[in-house]
Design a protein around this motif. Structure first.
Motif, PDB file in Angstrom:
ATOM      1  N   GLY A 208       0.824  -1.194   0.000  1.00  0.00           N
ATOM      2  CA  GLY A 208       0.000   0.000   0.000  1.00  0.00           C
ATOM      3  C   GLY A 208       0.864   1.252   0.000  1.00  0.00           C
ATOM      4  N   HIS A 209       0.206   2.399   0.206  1.00  0.00           N
ATOM      5  CA  HIS A 209       0.918   3.668   0.072  1.00  0.00           C
ATOM      6  C   HIS A 209       0.116   4.796   0.695  1.00  0.00           C
ATOM      7  N   GLY A 210       0.824   5.869   1.005  1.00  0.00           N
ATOM      8  CA  GLY A 210       0.138   7.089   1.366  1.00  0.00           C
ATOM      9  C   GLY A 210      -0.566   7.648   0.151  1.00  0.00           C
ATOM     10  N   ILE A 211      -1.570   8.506   0.382  1.00  0.00           N
ATOM     11  CA  ILE A 211      -2.330   9.057  -0.739  1.00  0.00           C
ATOM     12  C   ILE A 211      -2.949  10.381  -0.309  1.00  0.00           C
ATOM     13  N   GLY A 212      -3.215  11.239  -1.274  1.00  0.00           N
ATOM     14  CA  GLY A 212      -3.812  12.535  -0.959  1.00  0.00           C
ATOM     15  C   GLY A 212      -3.714  13.467  -2.147  1.00  0.00           C
ATOM     16  N   ARG A 213      -2.693  14.316  -2.150  1.00  0.00           N
ATOM     17  CA  ARG A 213      -2.449  15.211  -3.270  1.00  0.00           C
ATOM     18  C   ARG A 213      -1.726  14.499  -4.413  1.00  0.00           C
ATOM     19  N   GLN A 214      -1.146  13.345  -4.115  1.00  0.00           N
ATOM     20  CA  GLN A 214      -0.489  12.505  -5.114  1.00  0.00           C
ATOM     21  C   GLN A 214      -1.102  11.113  -5.069  1.00  0.00           C
ATOM     22  N   PHE A 215      -0.975  10.392  -6.168  1.00  0.00           N
ATOM     23  CA  PHE A 215      -1.486   9.023  -6.245  1.00  0.00           C
ATOM     24  C   PHE A 215      -0.756   8.144  -5.233  1.00  0.00           C
ATOM     25  N   HIS A 216       0.562   8.233  -5.242  1.00  0.00           N
ATOM     26  CA  HIS A 216       1.387   7.446  -4.326  1.00  0.00           C
ATOM     27  C   HIS A 216       2.287   8.379  -3.516  1.00  0.00           C
ATOM     28  N   GLU A 217       2.057   8.424  -2.231  1.00  0.00           N
ATOM     29  CA  GLU A 217       2.861   9.220  -1.323  1.00  0.00           C
ATOM     30  C   GLU A 217       3.528   8.285  -0.310  1.00  0.00           C
ATOM     31  N   ASP A 218       4.440   8.832   0.473  1.00  0.00           N
ATOM     32  CA  ASP A 218       4.972   8.071   1.600  1.00  0.00           C
ATOM     33  C   ASP A 218       3.878   7.921   2.656  1.00  0.00           C
ATOM     34  N   PHE A 220       5.462   3.808   2.031  1.00  0.00           N
ATOM     35  CA  PHE A 220       5.161   2.498   1.458  1.00  0.00           C
ATOM     36  C   PHE A 220       4.610   1.630   2.589  1.00  0.00           C
ATOM     37  N   VAL A 221       3.520   0.913   2.321  1.00  0.00           N
ATOM     38  CA  VAL A 221       2.864   0.114   3.362  1.00  0.00           C
ATOM     39  C   VAL A 221       3.048  -1.380   3.069  1.00  0.00           C
ATOM     40  N   PRO A 222       4.035  -2.030   3.677  1.00  0.00           N
ATOM     41  CA  PRO A 222       4.211  -3.472   3.468  1.00  0.00           C
ATOM     42  C   PRO A 222       3.129  -4.245   4.207  1.00  0.00           C
ATOM     43  N   HIS A 223       2.751  -5.387   3.666  1.00  0.00           N
ATOM     44  CA  HIS A 223       1.718  -6.201   4.309  1.00  0.00           C
ATOM     45  C   HIS A 223       2.292  -7.445   4.969  1.00  0.00           C
ATOM     46  N   ILE A 224       3.574  -7.371   5.234  1.00  0.00           N
ATOM     47  CA  ILE A 224       4.239  -8.347   6.087  1.00  0.00           C
ATOM     48  C   ILE A 224       5.232  -7.536   6.915  1.00  0.00           C
ATOM     49  N   GLY A 225       5.313  -7.797   8.196  1.00  0.00           N
ATOM     50  CA  GLY A 225       6.171  -6.965   9.029  1.00  0.00           C
ATOM     51  C   GLY A 225       6.203  -7.434  10.469  1.00  0.00           C
ATOM     52  N   GLU A 226       6.821  -6.627  11.293  1.00  0.00           N
ATOM     53  CA  GLU A 226       6.982  -6.937  12.715  1.00  0.00           C
ATOM     54  C   GLU A 226       6.355  -5.823  13.542  1.00  0.00           C
ATOM     55  N   LYS A 227       5.582  -6.206  14.523  1.00  0.00           N
ATOM     56  CA  LYS A 227       4.932  -5.221  15.390  1.00  0.00           C
ATOM     57  C   LYS A 227       5.963  -4.298  16.033  1.00  0.00           C
ATOM     58  N   GLY A 228       5.571  -3.036  16.179  1.00  0.00           N
ATOM     59  CA  GLY A 228       6.424  -2.084  16.867  1.00  0.00           C
ATOM     60  C   GLY A 228       7.590  -1.571  16.051  1.00  0.00           C
ATOM     61  N   THR A 229       7.587  -1.843  14.747  1.00  0.00           N
ATOM     62  CA  THR A 229       8.686  -1.387  13.884  1.00  0.00           C
ATOM     63  C   THR A 229       8.141  -0.501  12.771  1.00  0.00           C
ATOM     64  N   MET A 237      -2.509  11.101   8.912  1.00  0.00           N
ATOM     65  CA  MET A 237      -1.972  10.308   7.816  1.00  0.00           C
ATOM     66  C   MET A 237      -3.106   9.583   7.098  1.00  0.00           C
ATOM     67  N   VAL A 238      -3.039   9.549   5.768  1.00  0.00           N
ATOM     68  CA  VAL A 238      -4.001   8.807   4.953  1.00  0.00           C
ATOM     69  C   VAL A 238      -3.218   7.809   4.121  1.00  0.00           C
ATOM     70  N   LEU A 239      -3.631   6.536   4.177  1.00  0.00           N
ATOM     71  CA  LEU A 239      -2.899   5.500   3.454  1.00  0.00           C
ATOM     72  C   LEU A 239      -3.832   4.379   3.031  1.00  0.00           C
ATOM     73  N   THR A 240      -3.333   3.529   2.143  1.00  0.00           N
ATOM     74  CA  THR A 240      -4.115   2.380   1.694  1.00  0.00           C
ATOM     75  C   THR A 240      -3.619   1.106   2.375  1.00  0.00           C
ATOM     76  N   VAL A 241      -4.561   0.237   2.693  1.00  0.00           N
ATOM     77  CA  VAL A 241      -4.251  -1.116   3.161  1.00  0.00           C
ATOM     78  C   VAL A 241      -4.802  -2.053   2.100  1.00  0.00           C
ATOM     79  N   GLU A 242      -3.923  -2.837   1.471  1.00  0.00           N
ATOM     80  CA  GLU A 242      -4.318  -3.611   0.286  1.00  0.00           C
ATOM     81  C   GLU A 242      -3.492  -4.892   0.124  1.00  0.00           C
ATOM     82  N   PRO A 243      -3.534  -5.781   1.100  1.00  0.00           N
ATOM     83  CA  PRO A 243      -2.724  -6.994   0.993  1.00  0.00           C
ATOM     84  C   PRO A 243      -3.098  -7.848  -0.216  1.00  0.00           C
ATOM     85  N   MET A 244      -2.077  -8.304  -0.922  1.00  0.00           N
ATOM     86  CA  MET A 244      -2.252  -9.216  -2.045  1.00  0.00           C
ATOM     87  C   MET A 244      -1.915 -10.610  -1.532  1.00  0.00           C
TER      88      MET A 244
END
Length: 289
Positions: A208-218, A220-229, A237-244
């Protein structure tokens, strides 16, 4: 930039700094001093930005509702593209994918083993048993919104139904993991945990990604990760959550001919849902779905 307490806030609200983002900045700085990655000011949205994104999202949701009412076996993915284009422009919007970095259509339609960025075509006909992701993005008055839904065409087998269901659950788990003053890694940890529990894998090369005035903003939203990192998640903040979510390996490859469509490396099924969300003082608000 250091502001005086009585200067207008950096966010563009027109309100004095001391009554707007002073306390916010002090809290942000306390996290920075502890070594955490904090967001830059340019991705924090003010009330005007948020309202602009919401208006864009209303068109985006309307597009997906229209597709949901029309999609069926026998129609081409180009038919879907026409629906998306016509509705969007009638509502005063612009389909964000159209001509974005050379993308030739107004929507992405990704079928079965296509992970994302499927290009609509009059020769691609939906058939009974297909699963298809329709990914819609809209620009209205300079503001972007983005969401996708999975559709099951006719009689879909139980294997495909389960994948579609679990993919949506992964997205929901990721959204539920978002907390103001939490961390980006919390999202990926929640998505991946649920996918792995069901024997699936999350695509790592995309996110996923941030979004607002641009299509893709900071960020980057990974859909695998470690809590607290990862980056600190803060209100505004506005962002997309879109796990594939892939039935098999998480590995993918890009179509060598059109240089857009991404497929599963092992030819197995993939499913994806996407929402645009706003982080608030108390949690999240779904803007586009």
């Amino acid at each position: 930039m250091v502001l005086d307490r009585n200067e207008k806030c950096w966010c563009g609200s027109g309100v004095k700094y001391k009554k707007c983002h002073l306390e916010f900045d002090e809290k942000l700085e306390s996290f920075r001093r502890k070594g955490h990655l904090v967001p830059q000011r340019d991705i924090i949205k003010n009330s005007e930005d948020i309202e602009g994104i919401k208006k864009s999202a209303r068109i985006n949701d309307g597009v997906l509702d229209l597709v949901a009412s029309k999609i069926k076996a026998g129609m081409s993915t180009d038919d879907i593209d026409k629906l998306v284009y016509n509705y969007t422009v009638e509502q005063g919007g612009i389909p964000a994918p159209l001509n974005f970095e050379g993308f030739p259509k107004s929507v992405c339609t990704s079928i079965n083993n296509e992970v994302c960025h499927g290009i609509p075509d009059e020769s691609i006909i939906l058939k009974d048993g297909d699963i298809v992701n329709v990914d819609v993005s809209t620009i209205l008055n300079g503001y972007y919104s983005d969401a996708s839904r999975m559709f099951m065409i006719g009689e879909v087998n139980e294997q495909a139904k389960k994948l579609v269901t679990v993919a949506r659950e992964c997205m929901i788990k990721g959204i539920e993991a978002i907390k103001p003053w939490g961390f980006l890694g919390d999202i990926g940890a929640a998505c991946a945990e649920h996918a792995h529990k069901h024997g699936y894998n999350i695509v790592r090369a995309l996110g996923g990604h941030g979004i607002g005035r641009q299509f893709h903003e900071d960020p980057f939203v990974p859909h695998i990760g470690e809590k607290g990192t990862g980056m600190l998640l803060v209100p505004g903040m506005v962002l997309t959550v879109e796990p594939m979510v892939n039935e098999g390996t998480y590995d993918v490859f890009v179509d060598e001919v059109n240089e857009w469509t991404i497929y599963t490396a092992d030819d197995k099924l993939s499913a994806q849902w996407e929402h645009t969300v706003l982080i608030t003082e108390t949690g999240v608000e779904i803007l586009a779905k």
